[in-house]
Motif scaffolding. Structure first.
Motif, PDB file in Angstrom:
ATOM      1  N   PRO A 203      40.938  84.912  71.481  1.00 15.50           N
ATOM      2  CA  PRO A 203      42.164  84.279  71.679  1.00 15.50           C
ATOM      3  C   PRO A 203      41.881  82.832  72.671  1.00 15.50           C
ATOM      4  O   PRO A 203      40.678  82.620  72.964  1.00 15.50           O
ATOM      5  CB  PRO A 203      42.847  85.652  72.451  1.00 15.50           C
ATOM      6  N   ILE A 204      43.213  82.371  72.203  1.00 15.65           N
ATOM      7  CA  ILE A 204      42.698  80.857  73.546  1.00 15.65           C
ATOM      8  C   ILE A 204      44.159  81.214  74.098  1.00 15.65           C
ATOM      9  O   ILE A 204      45.050  81.860  73.942  1.00 15.65           O
ATOM     10  CB  ILE A 204      43.645  79.719  71.893  1.00 15.65           C
ATOM     11  N   VAL A 205      44.445  80.150  74.637  1.00 16.71           N
ATOM     12  CA  VAL A 205      45.659  79.971  75.848  1.00 16.71           C
ATOM     13  C   VAL A 205      46.319  78.122  75.827  1.00 16.71           C
ATOM     14  O   VAL A 205      45.367  77.418  75.905  1.00 16.71           O
ATOM     15  CB  VAL A 205      44.566  80.286  77.466  1.00 16.71           C
ATOM     16  N   VAL A 206      47.423  78.354  75.195  1.00 14.29           N
ATOM     17  CA  VAL A 206      48.657  77.775  75.331  1.00 14.29           C
ATOM     18  C   VAL A 206      49.393  77.368  76.431  1.00 14.29           C
ATOM     19  O   VAL A 206      49.746  78.011  76.679  1.00 14.29           O
ATOM     20  CB  VAL A 206      48.902  76.797  74.105  1.00 14.29           C
ATOM     21  N   ASP A 207      49.044  76.579  77.660  1.00 12.48           N
ATOM     22  CA  ASP A 207      49.763  76.892  78.173  1.00 12.48           C
ATOM     23  C   ASP A 207      50.487  77.787  79.539  1.00 12.48           C
ATOM     24  O   ASP A 207      51.757  78.353  79.923  1.00 12.48           O
ATOM     25  CB  ASP A 207      51.556  75.828  77.921  1.00 12.48           C
ATOM     26  N   GLY A 208      49.416  78.295  80.159  1.00 15.70           N
ATOM     27  CA  GLY A 208      49.428  79.762  80.421  1.00 15.70           C
ATOM     28  C   GLY A 208      49.015  81.318  78.936  1.00 15.70           C
ATOM     29  O   GLY A 208      49.546  81.602  80.091  1.00 15.70           O
ATOM     30  N   PHE A 209      49.867  80.820  77.775  1.00 17.78           N
ATOM     31  CA  PHE A 209      50.344  81.668  76.823  1.00 17.78           C
ATOM     32  C   PHE A 209      48.581  82.199  76.231  1.00 17.78           C
ATOM     33  O   PHE A 209      48.422  80.799  75.377  1.00 17.78           O
ATOM     34  CB  PHE A 209      51.539  81.544  76.210  1.00 17.78           C
ATOM     35  N   ILE A 210      48.830  83.513  76.292  1.00 21.42           N
ATOM     36  CA  ILE A 210      47.607  84.095  75.390  1.00 21.42           C
ATOM     37  C   ILE A 210      47.907  84.390  73.746  1.00 21.42           C
ATOM     38  O   ILE A 210      48.783  84.778  73.661  1.00 21.42           O
ATOM     39  CB  ILE A 210      46.920  85.265  76.408  1.00 21.42           C
ATOM     40  N   ILE A 211      47.191  83.803  73.338  1.00 27.63           N
ATOM     41  CA  ILE A 211      47.092  83.513  71.703  1.00 27.63           C
ATOM     42  C   ILE A 211      46.384  84.069  70.977  1.00 27.63           C
ATOM     43  O   ILE A 211      44.860  83.800  71.002  1.00 27.63           O
ATOM     44  CB  ILE A 211      47.840  82.649  71.103  1.00 27.63           C
TER      45      ILE A 211
END
Length: 279
Positions: A203-211
């Motif tokens: 997983p990656i994180v964008v703006d505190g959101f786990i994707i």
């Protein structure tokens, strides 16, 4: 995109009595700050809606349209008969060609008519007009599918190709960022029937959101389009893989999601502020 700007674009499109390619030129002149791809995507979606709204009218007038076509051919009319009939009835070129071709096929089958067989045959002949046994009709249908750049077999191929191009663009950008992922094609080999374009191995994180997954859409999204995808795709992805990222490459309405949405985030490109998680 702000809803006010979007409504203004729709108002301009709907101001045309017949939605055609000339509309794009007007849109580009009136909205120079909006990207061509975005305008074209919004226009294409409206053409699809317009065509569906015309389908019932087309079916009601099918016999009349076919008889007029035959009369024109018998009288030695110059090529472009079907397109002129489409203009007369305010119908898409390819839909008018399909109506006439269907009538021609049914007429040729006589008592052996079979709806399913007819539909399959018409579909093949629309895609390959050399299969049509009437040379004049073959040329007429060819003209329609050539000049109809929004609702024809050719336009379907173009849209599929565009979607694939942006998927490849996404893959390259992710590889450049060092993100480990699996493609939809890879996932389906292992029995997954509904899969996103990208499933992240880590997983990656964008703006505190786990994707956990990414879906690529080479189009502009309004509320109707997004809700349709939500119902038929995104909810399934979320149930199976967790939260994800949706990319509408040609933009989307600002109010598609709210701050409380926990299932996915929406962007118009691959974010650059990506935080990669370690194993």
């Amino acid at each position: 995109m702000k809803i006010e700007l979007y409504n203004e674009i729709l108002s301009t499109i709907n101001g045309f009595k017949r939605i055609n390619i000339e509309c794009i030129e007007v849109l580009e002149q009136k909205f120079p700050k909006v990207k061509h791809g975005t305008l074209n995507s919004i226009f294409s979606s409206e053409v699809q809606k317009w065509t569906k709204s015309k389908f019932a009218k087309a079916q009601d007038s099918a016999n009349e349209i076919y008889n007029k076509y035959k009369q024109s051919i018998q009288s030695g009319a110059v090529p472009g008969v079907i397109m002129r009939l489409a203009d007369e009835y305010e119908l898409p070129y390819s839909l008018t060609a399909k109506i006439i071709l269907t009538k021609h096929v049914v007429e040729g089958q006589g008592d052996a008519n079979n709806d399913n067989h007819t539909m399959q045959l018409v579909k093949k002949q629309l895609r390959n007009t050399t299969l049509i046994n009437d040379k004049q009709l073959a040329y007429e249908v060819f003209l329609c599918t050539t000049f109809d750049d929004q609702y024809s077999p050719t336009s379907e191929i173009i849209r599929m190709s565009l979607g694939q191009q942006y998927e490849i663009k996404l893959y390259k950008q992710m590889e450049k960022c060092g993100i480990v992922f699996r493609t939809e094609e890879y996932m389906r080999k292992f029995g997954f029937d509904k899969t996103p374009d990208v499933k992240l191995e880590i997983p990656i994180v964008v703006d505190g959101f786990i994707i956990h997954w990414i879906e690529s859409k080479a189009r502009f999204a309004d509320s109707e389009i997004h809700q349709d995808y939500l119902k038929n795709q995104y909810i399934s992805y979320w149930n199976r893989f967790g939260p994800g990222l949706i990319i509408y490459w040609f933009g989307y309405l600002d109010d598609l999601t709210d701050s409380d949405e926990k299932r996915f985030i929406i962007r118009d490109r691959l974010p650059t502020n990506i935080l990669k998680l370690n194993k």
